[in-house]
Write a protein that holds these residues in place. Structure first.
Motif, mmCIF file in Angstrom:
data_model
loop_
_atom_site.group_PDB
_atom_site.id
_atom_site.type_symbol
_atom_site.label_atom_id
_atom_site.label_comp_id
_atom_site.label_asym_id
_atom_site.label_seq_id
_atom_site.Cartn_x
_atom_site.Cartn_y
_atom_site.Cartn_z
ATOM 1 N N LEU A 81 4.451 -9.585 -3.065
ATOM 2 C CA LEU A 81 3.047 -9.719 -2.680
ATOM 3 C C LEU A 81 2.781 -9.068 -1.328
ATOM 4 C CD1 LEU A 81 2.344 -13.354 -3.868
ATOM 5 C CD2 LEU A 81 1.589 -11.215 -4.937
ATOM 6 N N ALA A 82 3.727 -9.159 -0.398
ATOM 7 C CA ALA A 82 3.565 -8.507 0.902
ATOM 8 C C ALA A 82 3.493 -6.993 0.729
ATOM 9 C CB ALA A 82 4.712 -8.890 1.827
ATOM 10 N N PHE A 83 4.329 -6.445 -0.139
ATOM 11 C CA PHE A 83 4.306 -5.008 -0.396
ATOM 12 C C PHE A 83 2.977 -4.600 -1.037
ATOM 13 C CE2 PHE A 83 5.240 -1.372 -3.260
ATOM 14 C CZ PHE A 83 5.537 -0.433 -2.283
ATOM 15 N N GLU A 84 2.507 -5.388 -1.993
ATOM 16 C CA GLU A 84 1.237 -5.098 -2.651
ATOM 17 C C GLU A 84 0.080 -5.186 -1.659
ATOM 18 O OE1 GLU A 84 0.299 -4.308 -6.029
ATOM 19 O OE2 GLU A 84 2.384 -3.693 -5.925
ATOM 20 N N ARG A 85 0.129 -6.136 -0.769
ATOM 21 C CA ARG A 85 -0.939 -6.355 0.204
ATOM 22 C C ARG A 85 -0.981 -5.238 1.240
ATOM 23 N NH1 ARG A 85 0.885 -10.559 2.877
ATOM 24 N NH2 ARG A 85 0.859 -11.770 0.975
ATOM 25 N N ASN A 86 0.185 -4.762 1.680
ATOM 26 C CA ASN A 86 0.235 -3.767 2.744
ATOM 27 C C ASN A 86 -0.167 -2.380 2.284
ATOM 28 O OD1 ASN A 86 1.050 -5.656 4.607
ATOM 29 N ND2 ASN A 86 3.212 -5.267 4.267
ATOM 30 N N GLY A 87 -0.059 -2.108 1.010
ATOM 31 C CA GLY A 87 -0.500 -0.834 0.489
ATOM 32 C C GLY A 87 0.485 0.290 0.716
ATOM 33 N N PRO A 88 0.039 1.513 0.473
ATOM 34 C CA PRO A 88 0.950 2.651 0.468
ATOM 35 C C PRO A 88 1.491 3.030 1.841
ATOM 36 C CG PRO A 88 -1.309 3.392 0.189
ATOM 37 C CD PRO A 88 -1.324 1.888 0.127
ATOM 38 N N CYS A 89 0.829 2.696 2.922
ATOM 39 C CA CYS A 89 1.294 3.112 4.256
ATOM 40 C C CYS A 89 2.607 2.454 4.632
ATOM 41 C CB CYS A 89 0.238 2.796 5.308
ATOM 42 S SG CYS A 89 -1.206 3.829 5.130
ATOM 43 N N ASP A 90 2.902 1.294 4.079
ATOM 44 C CA ASP A 90 4.131 0.583 4.423
ATOM 45 C C ASP A 90 5.369 1.313 3.900
ATOM 46 O OD1 ASP A 90 5.302 -1.660 5.719
ATOM 47 O OD2 ASP A 90 5.765 -2.488 3.741
ATOM 48 N N MET A 91 5.203 2.252 2.970
ATOM 49 C CA MET A 91 6.341 2.983 2.424
ATOM 50 C C MET A 91 7.048 3.796 3.498
ATOM 51 S SD MET A 91 5.174 4.459 -1.259
ATOM 52 C CE MET A 91 4.072 5.649 -0.580
ATOM 53 N N TYR A 92 6.351 4.123 4.557
ATOM 54 C CA TYR A 92 6.912 4.993 5.577
ATOM 55 C C TYR A 92 7.655 4.230 6.666
ATOM 56 C CZ TYR A 92 4.019 8.236 3.138
ATOM 57 O OH TYR A 92 3.463 8.973 2.153
ATOM 58 N N ARG A 93 7.818 2.936 6.511
ATOM 59 C CA ARG A 93 8.560 2.138 7.476
ATOM 60 C C ARG A 93 9.937 1.841 6.905
ATOM 61 N NH1 ARG A 93 4.790 0.721 11.120
ATOM 62 N NH2 ARG A 93 2.738 0.231 10.381
ATOM 63 N N GLY A 94 10.923 1.854 7.762
ATOM 64 C CA GLY A 94 12.270 1.508 7.354
ATOM 65 C C GLY A 94 12.407 -0.002 7.301
ATOM 66 N N GLU A 95 13.568 -0.481 6.884
ATOM 67 C CA GLU A 95 13.790 -1.924 6.804
ATOM 68 C C GLU A 95 13.719 -2.577 8.171
ATOM 69 O OE1 GLU A 95 17.128 -3.237 4.625
ATOM 70 O OE2 GLU A 95 16.616 -2.053 2.867
ATOM 71 N N ASP A 96 14.064 -1.832 9.228
ATOM 72 C CA ASP A 96 14.021 -2.391 10.571
ATOM 73 C C ASP A 96 12.643 -2.258 11.206
ATOM 74 O OD1 ASP A 96 14.009 0.311 10.848
ATOM 75 O OD2 ASP A 96 15.701 0.414 12.236
ATOM 76 N N GLY A 97 11.665 -1.729 10.472
ATOM 77 C CA GLY A 97 10.299 -1.605 10.958
ATOM 78 C C GLY A 97 10.006 -0.294 11.665
ATOM 79 N N LYS A 101 -2.364 10.166 4.058
ATOM 80 C CA LYS A 101 -3.309 9.559 5.005
ATOM 81 C C LYS A 101 -4.692 9.432 4.376
ATOM 82 C CE LYS A 101 -0.959 11.407 9.064
ATOM 83 N NZ LYS A 101 -1.057 12.376 10.162
ATOM 84 N N PHE A 102 -5.134 10.499 3.696
ATOM 85 C CA PHE A 102 -6.429 10.472 3.030
ATOM 86 C C PHE A 102 -6.470 9.392 1.951
ATOM 87 C CE2 PHE A 102 -8.888 11.822 -0.699
ATOM 88 C CZ PHE A 102 -10.167 11.831 -0.153
#
Length: 108
Positions: free
Chosen positions: A55-71, A82-83
């Motif tokens: 649910l956190a992944f679904e909520r954060n949307g596609p931009c979260d894909m660019y973060r590593g596990e350590d943030g 971005k668009f």
């Protein structure tokens, strides 16, 4: 998901998202080698094992894909990413405003 008072996602929709996420070599099968090559394998596994992370992944949307596990920030998103993220946020905001105006949520 019903016990958390969250609208469920049809399995077919979830399956399409998972296939798009993994991008398997064969259209009808996801192999271990496909998962090993996938940068989002942790989200793939969370879909089946951890509802809160899913649910956190679904909520954060596609931009979260660019973060590593350590943030830490990973690869810089392309102009298209971005668009798409901006359009997605605007769509969510519009749907939220429409729901508030009508006072109900569409059900399938």
């Amino acid at each position: 998901m019903a016990s958390l008072n969250i609208d469920y996602m049809p399995f077919e929709t979830c399956l399409c998202q998972l296939i798009d996420m993994v991008k398997p070599k064969e259209e009808k099968a996801i192999r271990l080698s496909d998962l090993k090559n996938c940068k989002l394998v942790n989200h793939f596994i969370d879909t089946f094992t951890n509802i809160h992370k899913f649910l956190a992944f679904e909520r954060n949307g596609p931009c979260d894909m660019y973060r590593g596990e350590d943030g830490e920030e990973g690869a810089e998103p392309s102009d298209w990413d971005k668009f798409a993220a901006q359009e997605y946020e605007m769509l969510i905001a519009e749907e939220g405003a429409n729901d508030e105006e009508t006072g109900s949520i569409d059900e399938e």
